[in-house]
Scaffold this motif. Sequence first.
Motif, short mmCIF file in Angstrom:
data_model
loop_
_atom_site.label_atom_id
_atom_site.label_comp_id
_atom_site.label_asym_id
_atom_site.label_seq_id
_atom_site.Cartn_x
_atom_site.Cartn_y
_atom_site.Cartn_z
N GLN A 165 48.54 29.06 35.33
CA GLN A 165 49.21 30.34 35.59
C GLN A 165 50.16 30.70 34.44
O GLN A 165 50.16 31.85 33.97
CB GLN A 165 49.99 30.27 36.90
CG GLN A 165 49.09 30.22 38.14
CD GLN A 165 49.89 30.02 39.40
OE1 GLN A 165 50.68 29.08 39.52
NE2 GLN A 165 49.72 30.91 40.36
N GLU A 221 40.66 36.65 37.67
CA GLU A 221 41.47 35.72 38.47
C GLU A 221 41.98 34.58 37.60
O GLU A 221 41.25 34.05 36.77
CB GLU A 221 40.64 35.14 39.62
CG GLU A 221 40.24 36.14 40.67
CD GLU A 221 39.51 35.50 41.84
OE1 GLU A 221 39.30 36.19 42.84
OE2 GLU A 221 39.12 34.32 41.73
N ALA A 232 44.30 37.34 49.94
CA ALA A 232 45.70 37.70 50.16
C ALA A 232 46.54 36.48 50.52
O ALA A 232 47.76 36.47 50.29
CB ALA A 232 45.82 38.76 51.27
N ASP A 235 47.85 35.30 47.31
CA ASP A 235 48.89 36.22 46.84
C ASP A 235 50.21 35.95 47.56
O ASP A 235 51.29 35.98 46.95
CB ASP A 235 48.46 37.66 47.08
CG ASP A 235 47.27 38.07 46.23
OD1 ASP A 235 47.05 37.44 45.17
OD2 ASP A 235 46.55 39.01 46.63
N THR A 236 50.13 35.65 48.86
CA THR A 236 51.34 35.37 49.64
C THR A 236 52.05 34.13 49.12
O THR A 236 53.28 34.10 49.00
CB THR A 236 50.98 35.20 51.12
OG1 THR A 236 50.40 36.41 51.61
CG2 THR A 236 52.20 34.86 51.95
N PHE A 238 51.92 32.84 46.07
CA PHE A 238 52.49 33.06 44.74
C PHE A 238 53.68 34.02 44.80
O PHE A 238 54.66 33.84 44.06
CB PHE A 238 51.42 33.58 43.79
CG PHE A 238 50.21 32.67 43.71
CD1 PHE A 238 50.37 31.30 43.77
CD2 PHE A 238 48.94 33.19 43.59
CE1 PHE A 238 49.27 30.45 43.70
CE2 PHE A 238 47.84 32.36 43.53
CZ PHE A 238 48.01 30.98 43.58
N GLU A 239 53.63 35.01 45.69
CA GLU A 239 54.77 35.91 45.85
C GLU A 239 55.98 35.16 46.39
O GLU A 239 57.12 35.41 45.97
CB GLU A 239 54.39 37.06 46.78
CG GLU A 239 53.43 38.07 46.14
CD GLU A 239 52.81 39.01 47.16
OE1 GLU A 239 53.20 38.93 48.34
OE2 GLU A 239 51.93 39.80 46.78
#
Length: 259
Positions: A165, A221, A232, A235-236, A238-239
């Motif tokens: 990342q 990605e 998602a 995403d959750t 990483f957020e």
Amino acid sequence: MRDLALVTGATSGIGRAFAARLAAGGHDLVIVGRRRERLEEFAAACTGVEVRPVVADLSTGRGIDAVARICASEPLTMLVNNAGVAHYMPLADLPEDKARELVNVKVLAPSLLTRAAVAGMLDRGRGAVVNVAGMIAFSGPAPGSVMPRRALYAGALAHLVAMSQTLGAELGGTGVRVEVVCPGVVATEFHERQGIDLSALPRMSADDVVTAALRGLDLGEVVCAPGVEDAALLDTVFEAELAAFAGQSPELASRYRAG
């Protein structure tokens, strides 16, 4: 001039599936592994592309250095850091030699091979690094009742996720892409070599892992989870990590102050 890919751990499983798919797509290959006969067998079966077998043990400094020299000197368009060992056991039970082997193969080798390959990719303005980790990288918060526990293995895979990342952000806009692939349980020899019988457990095929990885690269990605239908969820995660990172302060948090 054909594209050139280097694949580690290419003698079986996901690595062999990557090598076969890339060769079928017209890539010349450098295939790295510890079993010479398997590498040579694969190379002999390939037609229309050049396949160079390299016998190297990435659990050793000598093996890492030898492959890093190839990464630095050859015009690679793709590096697949797939080589792996499991050593599933609690940290206190993990022999020192196996701990060193695991860290060398899953942390040091991909870090140094990527470092060696990226400079040339940047100069050429194109390339891709694919790191093969696993969903165990996300298992750290699991309670102690979840077995087997494998602290060093999970930590090594988490390193690949964070490194990929961060490196992907570093290389944004350069033409060099980075991806970490996180499959669940895959039907390969990987667990059998550790003496673990998962034959009764539903498992993804190595070919499907490669399909997801290559499609994930096309989709842009950085973290590819082949078996997670709801993206998602990632995403959750990483957020939440970024929210915690942004939520820090030089002031001591109130829960740590004396009552």
